[in-house]
Scaffold this active site. Sequence first.
Site, PDB file in Angstrom:
ATOM      1  N   SER A   1       2.716   0.052  -6.574  1.00  0.00           N
ATOM      2  CA  SER A   1       2.256  -1.141  -5.304  1.00  0.00           C
ATOM      3  C   SER A   1       1.239  -0.945  -4.811  1.00  0.00           C
ATOM      4  CB  SER A   1       3.498  -0.883  -4.394  1.00  0.00           C
ATOM      5  OG  SER A   1       2.977   0.403  -3.383  1.00  0.00           O
ATOM      6  N   ASP A   2       0.723  -1.931  -4.147  1.00  0.00           N
ATOM      7  CA  ASP A   2      -0.624  -1.754  -3.513  1.00  0.00           C
ATOM      8  C   ASP A   2      -0.327  -1.095  -2.264  1.00  0.00           C
ATOM      9  OD1 ASP A   2      -3.270  -1.903  -2.523  1.00  0.00           O
ATOM     10  OD2 ASP A   2      -3.552  -3.782  -3.448  1.00  0.00           O
ATOM     11  N   TRP A   3      -1.422  -0.708  -1.451  1.00  0.00           N
ATOM     12  CA  TRP A   3      -1.198   0.043  -0.216  1.00  0.00           C
ATOM     13  C   TRP A   3      -0.167  -0.537   0.701  1.00  0.00           C
ATOM     14  CZ3 TRP A   3      -3.965   4.684   1.364  1.00  0.00           C
ATOM     15  CH2 TRP A   3      -3.854   5.077   2.661  1.00  0.00           C
ATOM     16  N   ASN A   4       0.876   0.017   1.168  1.00  0.00           N
ATOM     17  CA  ASN A   4       2.286  -0.626   1.900  1.00  0.00           C
ATOM     18  C   ASN A   4       2.586  -1.707   1.465  1.00  0.00           C
ATOM     19  OD1 ASN A   4       3.733  -0.070   4.289  1.00  0.00           O
ATOM     20  ND2 ASN A   4       2.788  -1.683   5.147  1.00  0.00           N
ATOM     21  N   GLY A   5       2.410  -2.141   0.272  1.00  0.00           N
ATOM     22  CA  GLY A   5       2.734  -3.514  -0.167  1.00  0.00           C
ATOM     23  C   GLY A   5       4.189  -3.555  -0.223  1.00  0.00           C
TER      24      GLY A   5
END
Length: 754
Positions: A309-313
């Site tokens: 995932s991306d940051w906190n995605g």
Amino acid sequence: MGDGDGGVGRRTFLAAMSGGGAVAGAGAAGAASAVGRDGPARRGGLLGLLGHEDEIRALIARMTVTEKLGQLQQLAWTGATGPGGSQTAAAEEAARKGELGSVLNIIGARNSNALQRIAVEESRLGIPLLFGLDVIHGFWTTFPIPLAQAASFDPEVARVDGEVSAKEARSHGTHWTFAPMMDVTHEPRWGRIAESCGEDPYLTAVFAAAKTRGYQGDDLSAPDRVAACAKHFVAYGGAEGGRDYNTVDVSESRLRNLYLPPFKAALDAGCATVMASFNTLSGIPAHANGHTLTEILKEDWEFEGLVVSDWNGVGELLPHGFAADGAEAGRIALNAGVDMEMVSTHLADHGAELLAAGRIKEDRLDDAVARVLRVKYALGLFAQPYVDESAVVEVPTAAARKAAREAAARSTVLLKNEGGVLPIAAGTAVAVVGPFADSRDMQGTWAGPGGEKFPPVSVLAGIRDAAGRGAKVTYGVGATERADLIVVVVGEGAKLSGEAASRSDLGLPGGQEGLIAAVAATGKPFVVVLLNGRPLTIGNWLESAPAVLEAWHPGIEGGNAIADVLYGKVNPGGKLPASFPRDVGQLPVHYNHENTGRPYDPASPGNTFITGYLDVDRTPQFPFGYGLSYTTFEIGTPRASVARIAAADLRRGETFEVEVPVRNTGDREGDEVVQLYLHDPVATLVQPVRRLRGFERVTLGVGERKTVRFTLGAADIGFWTNAVDGRFVVEPGKIELFAGASSAARERCGVVVE
């Protein structure tokens, strides 16, 4: 929203574990990658991703549910900001329990080894951690931003950047970089265009493959290589209004023809990991999109690596309004195809209860764990989890600086040079002015740890060194009266481009346009040097400037590289990877647009009932592929090796060649980028007016000629339809081929597809 089957659709966990299934072919759909027509697609197995399946299967059998979920968790190290904050203590505790798979933003061999020892020597199973870091265009040695590298039209620039960056980063314990970023975009307002390769999928695909090879080499376990990450999957560059993180709504055909080809090219080059994007895609957040993450990426393309995932995605599925709580966010993301959760902890927090309730399936959980372990084995972490602290690269080496200087010079684009103002003649008295003349703000967005520790060479310093002893180089507006030539260095700082740095106004910020006007009023010859991370609107002052050099954010050796070009040591040969608009109101303005029923025709200026605006020209200020040289070139008419070719033969993998003659008609050696474009005039899906299908940067001496050859096949002639299951077609009809020095090329030939 239903729970789904929780698995990988048509593929079972056992098939994923054994690497079963056919390799994607080179014909039709298999060849639709922009650079995937040279035989079977390269899969992760070629870099060792599928070489440890027995060990992975045995290790998973020994793991508890909590340990499995831990492998899917990535936490941030000290200094990380944003949702989740600093998670250092939590990372150490989780590593000790064997409930952590990865850590990002940890820097330094000593730091990474200390945390790795906790995981390997104190946890029950001793599974090593995977350390990730954003090494976008350099670790210590900062290369030009990716958009600038694309302007070189030389993929070797990207490959060398990846190679140098990997060596420096891996010596500090970094195993994994979150690059290359390959989001095609038609939006210069979007700040992350600086990280991209611009507006064309073919150019982006070639650079994505080259950067991947630079990072990974032929052996991921080598002590000077890191795993690459193709990001952001997918269509992030289509954000409405160029506002970061914003909505994207695209047809299936545009998704497959414009946004997906660079990702396919990176995976064909062996890219080990993929990152999901922040945006929604036609109403579905990318982190929840099973169509892209599973059906296309893992099933159709047979990707065996890791999706992060991306940051906190995963957590952002809640504000998207797609998940009601953290448990649901974790369930949706895992079932859609996300394998590792960055920073947010919804899978680790709720995975056990979701599994017990049947809301996620054990085979999908095991598949995700296998993908994480597969990358760790390929990196050699089970055999050698620690980095050699005596072999750490502490500073940019002379060789690395030389490579960065050459890359920055090759990435410059000469936009204007009236009256031969450039190159600067020896002995010329030069005044250097402007807010960026003696500035160190030249590294650009995501400059890495070297951005602060090793400041770049300024333009003023570079010019003083290039001018040599005895040459008169002065600094400041007050010195212009005594100068023969004025160099005006203007642009935008690094913070004005990159993530969360969208702009509604693309002009020079502050009073910089006024400075150019004041310099023009002196009546002396001058050159404007642009330092920026995106295309700018420069029409207000362009006419008054005799010469303009686009230098982008050029990195650690930027000042020296710019001086090399200004003084003629390097003849500029770069080309624009994105169109420069005349006005923000034109946007989007890009070369590969589709025609309307009432297209703009410059031959009929009196016709007002056509697409466009009343108050601005319909063309960009500078088109894609544009760039000048200190010499001149002549590009001749392209010639195809066949007049006719059967569509069936193309689908079976047959190709044909196109030859393009080029000659240096000037008085000095220089580089030209020969560009080949294709247009399908009549099709069952309206086609772009031009599509780049080949380019080659060539160096020619005075009067020298060369014939450049391009090979075209089904991937170039055909296109994807709007069929949701992915249908690639090669249709009969006449294909037009254009060759020239930019997307405005006029020399043409035709081939009939039967």
